[in-house]
Write an enzyme that holds these catalytic residues in place. Structure first.
Site, PDB file in Angstrom:
ATOM      1  N   LYS A  77       0.837  -1.208   0.000  1.00  0.00           N
ATOM      2  CA  LYS A  77       0.000   0.000   0.000  1.00  0.00           C
ATOM      3  C   LYS A  77       0.871   1.256   0.000  1.00  0.00           C
ATOM      4  O   LYS A  77       0.566   2.235  -0.684  1.00  0.00           O
ATOM      5  CB  LYS A  77      -0.958  -0.029   1.204  1.00  0.00           C
ATOM      6  CG  LYS A  77      -2.032  -1.109   1.050  1.00  0.00           C
ATOM      7  CD  LYS A  77      -2.823  -1.435   2.309  1.00  0.00           C
ATOM      8  CE  LYS A  77      -3.729  -2.645   2.016  1.00  0.00           C
ATOM      9  NZ  LYS A  77      -4.522  -3.103   3.160  1.00  0.00           N
ATOM     10  N   GLN A  80      -5.057  -2.053   9.217  1.00  0.00           N
ATOM     11  CA  GLN A  80      -4.877  -3.364   8.603  1.00  0.00           C
ATOM     12  C   GLN A  80      -5.491  -4.449   9.487  1.00  0.00           C
ATOM     13  O   GLN A  80      -5.245  -4.504  10.691  1.00  0.00           O
ATOM     14  CB  GLN A  80      -3.373  -3.621   8.385  1.00  0.00           C
ATOM     15  CG  GLN A  80      -3.055  -4.873   7.586  1.00  0.00           C
ATOM     16  CD  GLN A  80      -3.559  -4.848   6.151  1.00  0.00           C
ATOM     17  OE1 GLN A  80      -3.669  -3.789   5.536  1.00  0.00           O
ATOM     18  NE2 GLN A  80      -3.875  -6.007   5.607  1.00  0.00           N
ATOM     19  N   ASP A  86     -11.493   1.872   3.174  1.00  0.00           N
ATOM     20  CA  ASP A  86     -11.775   0.439   3.000  1.00  0.00           C
ATOM     21  C   ASP A  86     -13.240   0.190   2.644  1.00  0.00           C
ATOM     22  O   ASP A  86     -13.582  -0.880   2.153  1.00  0.00           O
ATOM     23  CB  ASP A  86     -11.492  -0.301   4.324  1.00  0.00           C
ATOM     24  CG  ASP A  86     -10.114  -0.949   4.369  1.00  0.00           C
ATOM     25  OD1 ASP A  86      -9.621  -1.356   3.306  1.00  0.00           O
ATOM     26  OD2 ASP A  86      -9.561  -1.049   5.477  1.00  0.00           O
TER      27      ASP A  86
HETATM   28  N1  GUN Z   1      -6.795  -7.402   5.560  1.00  0.00           N
HETATM   29  C1  GUN Z   1      -6.983  -8.140   4.445  1.00  0.00           C
HETATM   30  N2  GUN Z   1      -7.583  -7.401   3.488  1.00  0.00           N
HETATM   31  C2  GUN Z   1      -7.777  -6.172   4.009  1.00  0.00           C
HETATM   32  C3  GUN Z   1      -8.325  -4.956   3.499  1.00  0.00           C
HETATM   33  O1  GUN Z   1      -8.802  -4.869   2.366  1.00  0.00           O
HETATM   34  N3  GUN Z   1      -8.328  -3.910   4.359  1.00  0.00           N
HETATM   35  C4  GUN Z   1      -7.840  -3.982   5.620  1.00  0.00           C
HETATM   36  N4  GUN Z   1      -7.908  -2.904   6.379  1.00  0.00           N
HETATM   37  N5  GUN Z   1      -7.323  -5.084   6.129  1.00  0.00           N
HETATM   38  C5  GUN Z   1      -7.284  -6.163   5.321  1.00  0.00           C
END
Ligand code: GUN
Length: 284
Positions: free
Chosen positions: A51, A95, A118
């Site tokens: 990211k 996350q 998200d």
């Molecule tokens: N963990 C696995 N996929 C995601 C996601 O799309 N967003 C977040 N915040 N955590 C994750």
């Protein structure tokens, strides 16, 4: 045909980079995404690094805040509240998964809806299911973009989604429904699952089990989207939920793991961050 999420994502990120390069002149600054990582789970560290790299490429300011596994729920919620109040922050992502002593639900609902890149906040989820403007969750959004880019007609088709998580299964089913597919949501306890999946023109698999979907479960010419990210128990390599080697010859289109859905999730996160930034700056 193998759909390269990596290639499509790269193209999308290049377009976003061009767009973001005009922002400093137009708005006086670039979008700012804050990513919070609790603990040091290797998969999460790798996602968060991805990211940050994508942000750098697109020209989005990225702050990654790392906190130890032992951080209390109160401390984490307080950090989120501070970021909510910080006008220089456009997007906040915590996350997942989080350690057991921290409630994911509380964390998600504490993030300001307008900074919820998200699309996990209950108000965003409600808006999605009520067909109101909202931030679309990244992975489902990326899947629809991939199907469209591959020329897969969704309207009128039978889609089967295996998996019913809040992050992927449920929202991707809703987006397919909105594209006028007829959608079945299946799961690991669905009776005679192969009979159900063989009916699918579009099969989306998000169950988190290596090679769960075998060739006998897929009809000739189906579009197969593999959301799984697993370690192959034999080789230790990254693999999806779909037995790629056996299914690829039968499928009209299929996504690989790695290099399929994963990169699309990240480019959609960049898109969501830009959307949150623009919504804020445009409302001034
Ligand atoms: N963990 C696995 N996929 C995601 C996601 O799309 N967003 C977040 N915040 N955590 C994750």
């Amino acid at each position: 045909m193998i759909i390269s999420g990596k290639e499509l994502s790269s193209k999308l990120k290049t377009d976003m980079r061009d767009e973001v390069s005009t922002f400093t002149e137009k708005y006086g600054r670039v979008p700012h995404l804050v990513v919070i990582l609790v603990g040091d789970d290797p998969a999460s560290v790798s996602y968060v690094t991805g990211k940050a790299k994508a942000s750098e490429f697109v020209g989005i300011r990225n702050t990654t805040i790392r906190k130890p596994e032992t951080i209390s729920e109160d401390e984490l919620l307080e950090l989120i509240r501070r970021l909510n109040a910080d006008d220089s922050v456009d997007g906040i992502l915590v996350q997942l998964p989080l350690p057991e002593h921290i409630s994911e639900a509380k964390v998600i609902e504490t993030i300001d809806k307008s900074k919820d890149v998200d699309g996990f906040h209950p108000l965003n989820v409600a808006a999605l299911w009520q067909k109101q403007p909202c931030t679309l969750p990244c992975t489902p959004k990326g899947i629809i973009k991939m199907l469209k880019a591959a020329g897969v007609e969704i309207k009128g088709k039978r889609a089967v989604v295996i998996g019913r998580s809040n992050i992927v299964g449920l929202p991707v089913a809703k987006l397919l429904l909105d594209e006028n597919a007829t959608v079945t949501i299946a799961h690991s306890r669905t009776a005679d699952l192969p009979a159900v999946t063989r009916e699918a023109d579009i099969l989306v698999v998000a169950i988190g089990k290596p090679r769960f979907v075998t060739a006998d479960m897929v009809s000739e010419g189906a579009a197969v989207i593999d959301v799984g990210v697993n370690r192959d128990p034999e080789t230790g390599k990254l693999c999806g939920d779909v037995d790629f080697a056996d299914i690829e010859p039968k499928a009209s289109v299929i996504t690989p793991v790695p290099g399929g859905v994963g990169p699309m999730t990240i480019s959609c996160l960049m898109e969501n961050t830009i959307e949150c930034f623009l919504r804020k700056t445009a409302s001034r």
